[in-house]
Design a protein around this motif. Structure first.
Motif, PDB file in Angstrom:
ATOM      1  N   UNK A 292       0.693  -1.244  -0.103  1.00 37.13           N
ATOM      2  CA  UNK A 292       0.024  -0.140  -0.168  1.00 37.13           C
ATOM      3  C   UNK A 292       0.861   1.248  -0.011  1.00 37.13           C
ATOM      4  N   UNK A 293       0.602   2.107  -0.951  1.00 38.78           N
ATOM      5  CA  UNK A 293       1.429   3.348  -1.100  1.00 38.78           C
ATOM      6  C   UNK A 293       0.630   4.733   0.038  1.00 38.78           C
ATOM      7  N   UNK A 294       1.361   4.803   1.220  1.00 34.51           N
ATOM      8  CA  UNK A 294       0.983   5.697   1.776  1.00 34.51           C
ATOM      9  C   UNK A 294       1.785   7.122   1.874  1.00 34.51           C
ATOM     10  N   UNK A 295       1.276   8.295   1.775  1.00 37.56           N
ATOM     11  CA  UNK A 295       1.700   9.472   1.656  1.00 37.56           C
ATOM     12  C   UNK A 295       1.484  10.314   2.946  1.00 37.56           C
ATOM     13  N   UNK A 296       2.295  11.327   3.337  1.00 34.98           N
ATOM     14  CA  UNK A 296       1.979  12.512   4.267  1.00 34.98           C
ATOM     15  C   UNK A 296       2.105  13.551   3.781  1.00 34.98           C
ATOM     16  N   UNK A 297       1.151  14.436   3.849  1.00 35.79           N
ATOM     17  CA  UNK A 297       1.301  15.954   3.384  1.00 35.79           C
ATOM     18  C   UNK A 297       1.400  16.655   4.773  1.00 35.79           C
ATOM     19  N   UNK A 298       2.619  16.930   5.255  1.00 30.27           N
ATOM     20  CA  UNK A 298       2.685  17.928   6.475  1.00 30.27           C
ATOM     21  C   UNK A 298       2.477  19.593   6.279  1.00 30.27           C
ATOM     22  N   UNK A 299       2.041  20.148   7.455  1.00 34.31           N
ATOM     23  CA  UNK A 299       1.878  21.360   7.497  1.00 34.31           C
ATOM     24  C   UNK A 299       1.340  21.889   8.514  1.00 34.31           C
ATOM     25  N   UNK A 300       1.448  23.425   8.617  1.00 35.31           N
ATOM     26  CA  UNK A 300       0.412  23.913   9.786  1.00 35.31           C
ATOM     27  C   UNK A 300      -0.870  24.222   9.297  1.00 35.31           C
ATOM     28  N   UNK A 301      -1.126  24.513   8.174  1.00 34.40           N
ATOM     29  CA  UNK A 301      -2.408  24.706   7.820  1.00 34.40           C
ATOM     30  C   UNK A 301      -2.919  25.741   8.309  1.00 34.40           C
ATOM     31  N   UNK A 302      -2.396  26.905   8.854  1.00 33.45           N
ATOM     32  CA  UNK A 302      -2.999  27.905   9.552  1.00 33.45           C
ATOM     33  C   UNK A 302      -3.132  29.409   8.929  1.00 33.45           C
ATOM     34  N   UNK A 303      -4.226  29.404   8.174  1.00 33.47           N
ATOM     35  CA  UNK A 303      -5.214  28.281   7.871  1.00 33.47           C
ATOM     36  C   UNK A 303      -4.964  27.495   6.612  1.00 33.47           C
ATOM     37  N   UNK A 304      -5.826  26.563   6.231  1.00 30.20           N
ATOM     38  CA  UNK A 304      -5.733  26.008   4.810  1.00 30.20           C
ATOM     39  C   UNK A 304      -6.189  26.837   3.579  1.00 30.20           C
ATOM     40  N   UNK A 305      -5.293  26.641   2.703  1.00 28.81           N
ATOM     41  CA  UNK A 305      -5.466  27.601   1.515  1.00 28.81           C
ATOM     42  C   UNK A 305      -5.936  26.940   0.077  1.00 28.81           C
ATOM     43  N   UNK A 306      -6.248  27.626  -0.903  1.00 31.43           N
ATOM     44  CA  UNK A 306      -6.667  26.905  -2.038  1.00 31.43           C
ATOM     45  C   UNK A 306      -5.481  26.224  -2.588  1.00 31.43           C
ATOM     46  N   UNK A 307      -4.154  26.971  -2.301  1.00 32.76           N
ATOM     47  CA  UNK A 307      -2.870  26.337  -2.844  1.00 32.76           C
ATOM     48  C   UNK A 307      -2.755  25.037  -2.338  1.00 32.76           C
TER      49      UNK A 307
ATOM     50  N   UNK B 267       5.529   6.504  12.098  1.00 32.74           N
ATOM     51  CA  UNK B 267       4.443   5.961  12.770  1.00 32.74           C
ATOM     52  C   UNK B 267       3.174   5.616  12.012  1.00 32.74           C
ATOM     53  N   UNK B 268       2.806   6.218  10.770  1.00 26.00           N
ATOM     54  CA  UNK B 268       1.506   5.956  10.187  1.00 26.00           C
ATOM     55  C   UNK B 268       2.092   5.089   8.834  1.00 26.00           C
ATOM     56  N   UNK B 269       3.346   4.608   8.749  1.00 21.40           N
ATOM     57  CA  UNK B 269       3.647   3.843   7.642  1.00 21.40           C
ATOM     58  C   UNK B 269       3.694   4.675   6.368  1.00 21.40           C
ATOM     59  N   UNK B 270       4.114   5.738   6.475  1.00 19.37           N
ATOM     60  CA  UNK B 270       4.413   6.611   5.176  1.00 19.37           C
ATOM     61  C   UNK B 270       5.695   6.454   4.441  1.00 19.37           C
ATOM     62  N   UNK B 271       5.546   6.084   3.298  1.00 18.41           N
ATOM     63  CA  UNK B 271       6.600   6.062   2.419  1.00 18.41           C
ATOM     64  C   UNK B 271       7.196   7.129   1.740  1.00 18.41           C
ATOM     65  N   UNK B 272       6.456   8.052   1.622  1.00 21.36           N
ATOM     66  CA  UNK B 272       6.364   9.368   0.846  1.00 21.36           C
ATOM     67  C   UNK B 272       5.980  10.497   1.769  1.00 21.36           C
ATOM     68  N   UNK B 273       6.570  11.491   1.257  1.00 16.36           N
ATOM     69  CA  UNK B 273       6.347  12.803   2.069  1.00 16.36           C
ATOM     70  C   UNK B 273       5.988  14.048   1.023  1.00 16.36           C
ATOM     71  N   UNK B 274       4.713  14.437   0.839  1.00 14.99           N
ATOM     72  CA  UNK B 274       4.465  15.472  -0.123  1.00 14.99           C
ATOM     73  C   UNK B 274       4.799  16.739   0.249  1.00 14.99           C
ATOM     74  N   UNK B 275       5.479  17.646  -0.775  1.00 20.94           N
ATOM     75  CA  UNK B 275       5.712  19.245  -0.208  1.00 20.94           C
ATOM     76  C   UNK B 275       5.329  19.831  -1.658  1.00 20.94           C
ATOM     77  N   UNK B 276       4.652  20.729  -1.121  1.00 19.59           N
ATOM     78  CA  UNK B 276       4.262  21.996  -2.227  1.00 19.59           C
ATOM     79  C   UNK B 276       5.363  22.796  -2.596  1.00 19.59           C
ATOM     80  N   UNK B 277       5.580  23.215  -3.689  1.00 19.41           N
ATOM     81  CA  UNK B 277       6.546  24.225  -4.355  1.00 19.41           C
ATOM     82  C   UNK B 277       6.024  25.401  -4.984  1.00 19.41           C
TER      83      UNK B 277
END
Length: 153
Positions: free
Chosen positions: A1-16, A79-89
């Motif tokens: 299973x492919x699991x990814x994490x998109x980490x951030x503060x999301x303070x607040x979440x934006x359209x981006x 801890x969540x078994x993520x093999x990928x980390x997504x980052x927005x540029x």
């Protein structure tokens, strides 16, 4: 299973943020949105409010899981078994910053691959920092955040 994490503060979440999430969710079986507490940023919303706001935006999509975390992002990813980390540029400076973080994360957790998703041109100027500043001065942020987020602001 492919699991990814998109980490951030999301303070607040934006359209981006929403654009990056919608474009990356189909690449994985499960996408975690990790709501972190960034100690270097002055927060506007509580972590609990940010989690609620993200749930309102993404509804019941079974592929998306929203969870708050503390500590090192790579430890949380493991801890969540993520093999990928997504980052927005958005910009060149984002790339330099994110590249340095990705390299450090790779040193700490070589099994987790960082994936950069370049924002669409119309979203490159939108950041949570700018949205918070507009909010502090009672400005209208409706063009920068998803409509589901507005009640939380």
């Amino acid at each position: 299973m492919k699991i990814a994490l998109f980490p951030g503060s999301f303070d607040p979440v934006t359209k981006a943020h929403v654009d990056i999430i919608k474009r990356s969710v189909g690449l994985f079986d499960k996408l975690y949105i990790g709501v972190g507490d960034n100690s270097s940023k002055k927060g506007l919303l509580s972590v609990a409010t940010r989690e609620q706001m993200l749930r309102a935006v993404f509804g019941e999509d079974p592929r998306i899981h929203i969870i708050a975390y503390e500590g090192l992002t790579v430890d949380f990813a493991r801890s969540i078994g993520a093999g990928y980390m997504i980052r927005g540029i958005r910009t060149v400076s984002d790339f330099e910053y994110e590249k340095a973080i990705a390299q450090m994360n790779h040193s700490l957790a070589p099994e987790i691959e960082s994936i950069f998703i370049v924002s669409k041109p119309g979203y490159s100027s939108i950041s949570s920092t700018i949205v918070r500043e507009i909010l502090r001065h009672n400005g209208d942020v409706s063009q920068f955040v998803p409509k589901e987020a507005l009640p939380f602001l």
